[in-house]
Design a protein around this motif. Structure first.
Motif, PDB file in Angstrom:
ATOM      1  N   UNK A  71      -0.722  -3.084 -18.091  1.00  0.00           N
ATOM      2  CA  UNK A  71      -0.467  -3.856 -16.967  1.00  0.00           C
ATOM      3  C   UNK A  71       0.737  -3.560 -16.128  1.00  0.00           C
ATOM      4  N   UNK A  72       0.883  -2.177 -15.883  1.00  0.00           N
ATOM      5  CA  UNK A  72       2.135  -1.863 -14.952  1.00  0.00           C
ATOM      6  C   UNK A  72       1.576  -1.809 -13.700  1.00  0.00           C
ATOM      7  N   UNK A  73       2.442  -1.940 -12.733  1.00  0.00           N
ATOM      8  CA  UNK A  73       2.027  -2.227 -11.242  1.00  0.00           C
ATOM      9  C   UNK A  73       1.085  -1.243 -10.684  1.00  0.00           C
ATOM     10  N   UNK A  74       1.376   0.272 -11.078  1.00  0.00           N
ATOM     11  CA  UNK A  74       0.673   1.069 -10.549  1.00  0.00           C
ATOM     12  C   UNK A  74      -0.895   1.453 -11.232  1.00  0.00           C
ATOM     13  N   UNK A 111       4.562  -7.013  -7.017  1.00  0.00           N
ATOM     14  CA  UNK A 111       4.507  -7.111  -5.701  1.00  0.00           C
ATOM     15  C   UNK A 111       5.300  -5.941  -5.107  1.00  0.00           C
ATOM     16  N   UNK A 112       6.720  -6.095  -5.597  1.00  0.00           N
ATOM     17  CA  UNK A 112       7.484  -5.136  -4.683  1.00  0.00           C
ATOM     18  C   UNK A 112       7.135  -3.362  -4.908  1.00  0.00           C
ATOM     19  N   UNK A 113       6.793  -3.262  -6.014  1.00  0.00           N
ATOM     20  CA  UNK A 113       6.486  -1.719  -6.194  1.00  0.00           C
ATOM     21  C   UNK A 113       5.181  -1.487  -5.620  1.00  0.00           C
ATOM     22  N   UNK A 114       4.202  -2.382  -5.631  1.00  0.00           N
ATOM     23  CA  UNK A 114       2.840  -2.212  -4.638  1.00  0.00           C
ATOM     24  C   UNK A 114       3.239  -2.065  -3.155  1.00  0.00           C
ATOM     25  N   UNK A 115       4.182  -2.716  -2.699  1.00  0.00           N
ATOM     26  CA  UNK A 115       4.471  -2.691  -1.178  1.00  0.00           C
ATOM     27  C   UNK A 115       4.979  -1.226  -1.095  1.00  0.00           C
ATOM     28  N   UNK A 117       4.928   1.715  -2.992  1.00  0.00           N
ATOM     29  CA  UNK A 117       4.080   2.509  -3.205  1.00  0.00           C
ATOM     30  C   UNK A 117       3.134   2.890  -1.959  1.00  0.00           C
ATOM     31  N   UNK A 118       2.397   1.544  -1.316  1.00  0.00           N
ATOM     32  CA  UNK A 118       1.633   1.750  -0.305  1.00  0.00           C
ATOM     33  C   UNK A 118       2.298   2.408   1.004  1.00  0.00           C
ATOM     34  N   UNK A 119       3.627   2.253   0.882  1.00  0.00           N
ATOM     35  CA  UNK A 119       4.260   2.814   2.299  1.00  0.00           C
ATOM     36  C   UNK A 119       4.546   4.514   2.050  1.00  0.00           C
ATOM     37  N   UNK A 120       4.651   4.725   0.809  1.00  0.00           N
ATOM     38  CA  UNK A 120       4.861   6.163   0.239  1.00  0.00           C
ATOM     39  C   UNK A 120       3.456   6.615   0.425  1.00  0.00           C
ATOM     40  N   UNK A 277       7.489  11.774  -9.054  1.00  0.00           N
ATOM     41  CA  UNK A 277       8.006  10.529  -9.356  1.00  0.00           C
ATOM     42  C   UNK A 277       8.648   9.626  -8.173  1.00  0.00           C
ATOM     43  N   UNK A 278       8.824  10.447  -7.274  1.00  0.00           N
ATOM     44  CA  UNK A 278       9.481   9.455  -6.066  1.00  0.00           C
ATOM     45  C   UNK A 278       8.308   8.597  -5.285  1.00  0.00           C
ATOM     46  N   UNK A 279       7.207   8.793  -5.870  1.00  0.00           N
ATOM     47  CA  UNK A 279       6.248   7.475  -5.183  1.00  0.00           C
ATOM     48  C   UNK A 279       6.420   6.188  -5.716  1.00  0.00           C
ATOM     49  N   UNK A 280       7.485   6.077  -6.616  1.00  0.00           N
ATOM     50  CA  UNK A 280       8.031   4.695  -7.144  1.00  0.00           C
ATOM     51  C   UNK A 280       9.388   4.350  -6.687  1.00  0.00           C
ATOM     52  N   UNK A 281       9.804   3.100  -6.765  1.00  0.00           N
ATOM     53  CA  UNK A 281      11.058   2.739  -6.228  1.00  0.00           C
ATOM     54  C   UNK A 281      12.160   3.268  -7.417  1.00  0.00           C
TER      55      UNK A 281
END
Length: 299
Positions: A71-74, A111-115, A117-120, A277-281
């Motif tokens: 159940x992690x965001x990615x 929610x924050x991580x998905x936002x 990652x979508x931008x990246x 790894x920079x695909x994540x915050x």
């Protein structure tokens, strides 16, 4: 782009007679096809849902089962879009995954991580086809299963769900039989293909190392992590050795260091936050570094 980058037009990738990797370089979903049913292992992120749906439509496959690895965001923020498109699909997760996804802290982080990652993904030329999530995934359709468990896909083709301990609550991996393709998600760490694995023992370092031993005992022909492409037969042994030795190296460094925990977290972040790894915050990876310190101290 990193040297081993797999371009979008290479997906779906056939890795064995019954297993294909779909998605993109950064987020891999594994499609296992039997004579009667098909199974999708991993749900990815919202920014790749439309890409995955296009690939499945091109293959003329509507998955009967979707397995959430953990159940992690990615690994779960793509679930709402997939569940909506494939309304008939049975959705499976490990015991404890639903509680983790429903926790207030996890919800805001998802929610924050998905936002981000979508931008990246957009910056990497993988433009999302829909907005990122503004609400957490609905867990009502998720069926939690105790492992080990065998899923019959028809024609003597099976997918064996196995526990994957040490990385996340409610984590699963799966072995496609008879192809002997292991879908391991993050059980070996974060995959820098041909270069390294960065350890991800977030719940227990001992369990994480035991899971690597469990994977070795399964003797998989091919290993499919959730990120940056499959590990084919000639490289499986080296990958397992690298993942194990890297985890032990980081544990030793943490336990032997004269640095205080704050400085150590900063050091681990600086070592790991590079390339894919920079695909994540940054906040996420700093939190991950903190968990590595905590679990290594407990080991």
């Amino acid at each position: 782009m990193p040297t081993p980058y797999i371009p979008e037009d290479r997906f779906p990738m056939q890795v064995s007679p019954g297993v294909q990797v779909i998605g993109n370089y950064y987020f891999n979903l594994m499609l296992i096809t039997g004579k009667e049913k098909s199974l999708l292992f991993e749900a990815g992120v919202s920014g790749m849902v439309d890409q995955v749906i296009r690939q499945l439509e091109m293959l003329d496959i509507s998955p009967d089962i979707i397995v959430v690895s953990h159940p992690h965001a990615d690994h779960v923020t793509g679930l709402p879009g997939l569940a909506d498109r494939f309304k008939h699909a049975r959705i499976i997760a490990g015991t404890g995954a639903k509680n983790f996804m429903s926790h207030p802290k996890a919800v805001s982080a998802l929610i924050a991580e998905d936002r981000f990652i979508s931008r990246r993904l957009g910056e990497e030329g993988l433009t999302p086809g829909r907005p990122s999530l503004d609400a957490p995934p609905d867990v009502s359709r998720i069926e939690e299963v105790d492992c080990p468990a065998r899923l019959d896909l028809g024609g003597d083709i099976f997918f064996d769900l196995l526990p994957s301990k040490g990385h996340s609550p409610g984590a699963l991996m799966g072995l496609a039989v008879p192809d002997q393709v292991l879908c391991c998600s993050d059980a070996l760490g974060f995959h820098y293909p041909g270069r390294d694995f960065w350890p991800l023992f977030f719940t227990s370092a001992a369990d994480y190392l035991d899971t690597i031993k469990q994977i070795r005992a399964l003797s998989p022909n091919i290993i499919c992590p959730a990120h940056q492409g499959p590990i084919m037969a000639d490289n499986v042994s080296l990958a397992l050795e690298t993942a194990e030795s890297r985890a032990l190296e980081i544990i030793k460094m943490i336990k032997d260091t004269p640095l205080n925990d704050e400085a150590l977290v900063k050091k681990l972040f600086n070592i790991s936050y590079k390339d894919e790894f920079c695909i994540y915050t940054k906040e996420n990876i700093k939190n991950c570094a903190g968990l590595l310190v905590k679990r290594a101290r407990e080991y």
